[in-house]
Structure formats: C-alpha cells, structure tokens
Write an enzyme that holds these catalytic residues in place. Structure first.
Site, PDB file in Angstrom:
ATOM      1  N   ASN A  73       4.869   5.005   9.063  1.00  9.36           N
ATOM      2  CA  ASN A  73       3.671   4.751   8.270  1.00  9.36           C
ATOM      3  C   ASN A  73       2.823   3.588   8.773  1.00  9.36           C
ATOM      4  OD1 ASN A  73       2.172   5.393   5.665  1.00  9.36           O
ATOM      5  ND2 ASN A  73       2.568   3.200   5.426  1.00  9.36           N
TER       6      ASN A  73
ATOM      7  N   TYR B 190      -9.291   4.884  16.473  1.00 10.98           N
ATOM      8  CA  TYR B 190      -8.513   5.425  15.351  1.00 10.98           C
ATOM      9  C   TYR B 190      -8.428   6.949  15.451  1.00 10.98           C
ATOM     10  CZ  TYR B 190      -6.805   5.855  10.532  1.00 10.98           C
ATOM     11  OH  TYR B 190      -6.053   6.125   9.413  1.00 10.98           O
TER      12      TYR B 190
ATOM     13  N   GLY C  75       0.797  -1.220   0.000  1.00 14.97           N
ATOM     14  CA  GLY C  75       0.000   0.000   0.000  1.00 14.97           C
ATOM     15  C   GLY C  75       0.827   1.266   0.000  1.00 14.97           C
TER      16      GLY C  75
ATOM     17  N   PRO D 229      -3.503  11.574   4.941  1.00 16.86           N
ATOM     18  CA  PRO D 229      -4.169  11.087   3.723  1.00 16.86           C
ATOM     19  C   PRO D 229      -5.677  11.063   3.910  1.00 16.86           C
ATOM     20  CG  PRO D 229      -2.426   9.589   4.469  1.00 16.86           C
ATOM     21  CD  PRO D 229      -2.708  10.534   5.582  1.00 16.86           C
TER      22      PRO D 229
ATOM     23  N   THR E  39      -6.188   1.687  -1.466  1.00 14.39           N
ATOM     24  CA  THR E  39      -5.448   0.614  -0.809  1.00 14.39           C
ATOM     25  C   THR E  39      -6.433  -0.378  -0.215  1.00 14.39           C
ATOM     26  OG1 THR E  39      -5.404   1.651   1.387  1.00 14.39           O
ATOM     27  CG2 THR E  39      -3.639   2.253  -0.146  1.00 14.39           C
TER      28      THR E  39
END
Length: 269
Positions: free
Chosen positions: A99, A164, A27, A194, A199
């Site tokens: 990441n 999250y 990804g 982002p 992805t």
C-alpha cells in the site's frame, strides 16, 4: 452510506492468518490493517514514518493483534528486515498488502528526474521488493494473496502526474505477470484501484491540481470531482479495506491477475 463495521462483514474470517501492510501508518493503509485485525488476523504495519508505531499501539489498545515496524519500502535491506521479522515471529505469511505510495503533481518542465524516479521507486519498485521477499513465506503457508495498490491512473493518466501514472500502469503490468507466475503455487496477485478517498493525499491533490488547473479555492476542486462520481461520494478507508478483504478471503480464491476499481463508478473499464 459506507459500512465501517469491519467485524460484522468478516467476523472471524481471518483468524489465525498473518497479514503485512506496507505503508500502514495512516490513511488507507491503517484502515486496511485495522480491517484485517478486526476479522481476526495478526497484522504487521510498516511505514517509513515512526507514526506507524503509534498507529499499531492505538489498535493494540483496542484488543487487536497489530505490530508496527519502521521500514523504508524502497530500501532492499529494510524490506528484507521486515520479512526476516515475519519469519522469526510467524514463520509464514498469508496476505501481503503493498500500500505504500506517493504522488508528485507538477508541470512537465518543473518535474525533476529525481522526483520522477522517487515516485516509481515508492509506487512500483517497492512492490516488487516486498513480493520477492514475501514469496518464501507465502509458500510456507501453502499459498496466499498479494494485493498491490494501483489507482484510477492505471486506467487513464491524469494531467500533471506523469510519474504517478507511469508508476500505476507499471503496477498493473507487474501484477498480471506475477499472477501468471505464482498461480501454480496458489498465490494470487491482484491490484486495487481506489478513486477519491478521504485521506491526506487527496487534500494535497485538491490543493495542487486546483492551483495548476485554474486557481480553485481550497476544497473546490475535490468537491467538483466528487460530484462527477456516479455514487456521489468519496470513498472511506473502510470501503477500500472491505474490497481487499474480499479479494484475500476464501470467497476470492478464483480471482487473480485482476485490477479492482474501488471508485464509486469513476472508471468502468
């Protein structure tokens, strides 16, 4: 349309520089690693899954200087091992890309304490661990760049994703704190946010949010979300990589403590 020609945009810019991408098996992470490598950097990709070795091998076969290493970004010993490897192989580091990331989508009463803690561990604590271990190597290079994965959910929490959203708001605060602390050492710390990226994670988002919000058919939820983006499309991995390469490049040397939206206009704050 997005550009995918890494070499044309940053040709040779990162020659002689060393880059670590945590969460680089697939990804966005794999695209980020490829982008830096095509611009001349030596790149180390790490990931919990052994697929990172296959990704690195495939990039190597195209003539790029890419190495893969299996490591758990939430495990202190594993993270220390990553940067011990960097010290042994390179002696210094120019760019750290944090990441690694996961998401859990569920209603509050269905969200376990373990799931909540795991998301924070991968998305936030892992970035702290990597930055701490990388610090001496960035100093050895005379400065450098730390790039932390945040999200549009660092601007506004979405429904059914409390862990999250909390993890990404945490990334924003940590990025600002580290940017202030490390600026005197010429180490810049920025976050990237982002939006919808093509992805596997967004395929999962589409399935789970669609199920919870109202029984969307597969692909319907993400189609609706993309239609609301001012630029009218999802991002490619190259879109994200290009923005990070700018932040880490000589053109970005006066930028620190910021969170860059890379989302086609989804969020404008």
């Amino acid at each position: 349309m997005p550009s995918t020609d890494f070499s044309a945009l940053f040709a040779g810019h990162f020659t002689g520089r060393r880059v670590v991408v945590m969460g680089g098996a697939r990804g966005i992470g794999a695209d980020i690693g490829e982008g830096f490598a095509r611009a001349g950097a030596s790149v180390l990709l790490t990931d919990l899954t052994p697929a990172v070795l296959d990704t690195a091998s495939a990039l190597n076969e195209t003539g790029l200087d890419v190495t893969g290493l299996v490591a758990d970004a939430t495990d202190e010993d594993d993270v220390a091992g990553v940067f011990a490897h960097v010290r042994s192989e390179w002696g210094s580091l120019d760019v750290l890309v944090n990441n690694a990331g996961i998401i859990t989508i569920s209603r509050l009463e269905e969200t376990s304490t373990e799931d909540f803690a795991k998301v924070l561990a991968v998305n936030t604590t892992a970035q702290f661990l990597a930055a701490r271990e990388a610090l001496s190597l960035l100093r050895a290079a005379g400065g450098g760049s730390i790039l932390n994965a945040a999200s549009g959910q660092a601007r506004e929490g979405f429904i059914f994703t409390p862990s999250y959203a909390a993890s990404k708001f945490g990334v924003m605060g940590m990025t600002q704190s580290l940017a202030k602390e490390l600026a005197p050492e010429n180490i810049r710390v920025n976050a990237y946010c982002p939006g919808i990226v093509e992805t596997e994670m967004w395929e999962y988002n589409d399935r789970e949010w669609g199920r919870l919000i109202g029984g969307y058919e597969p692909g319907e939820y993400i189609r609706n979300a993309i239609e609301s983006i001012p630029l009218g499309r999802a991002a490619s991995g190259a879109d994200i990589a290009h923005a990070l390469m700018f932040l880490a490049s000589d053109a970005g040397t006066y930028i620190t403590g910021q969170a860059l939206n890379i989302d086609g206009g989804m969020f404008m704050n």
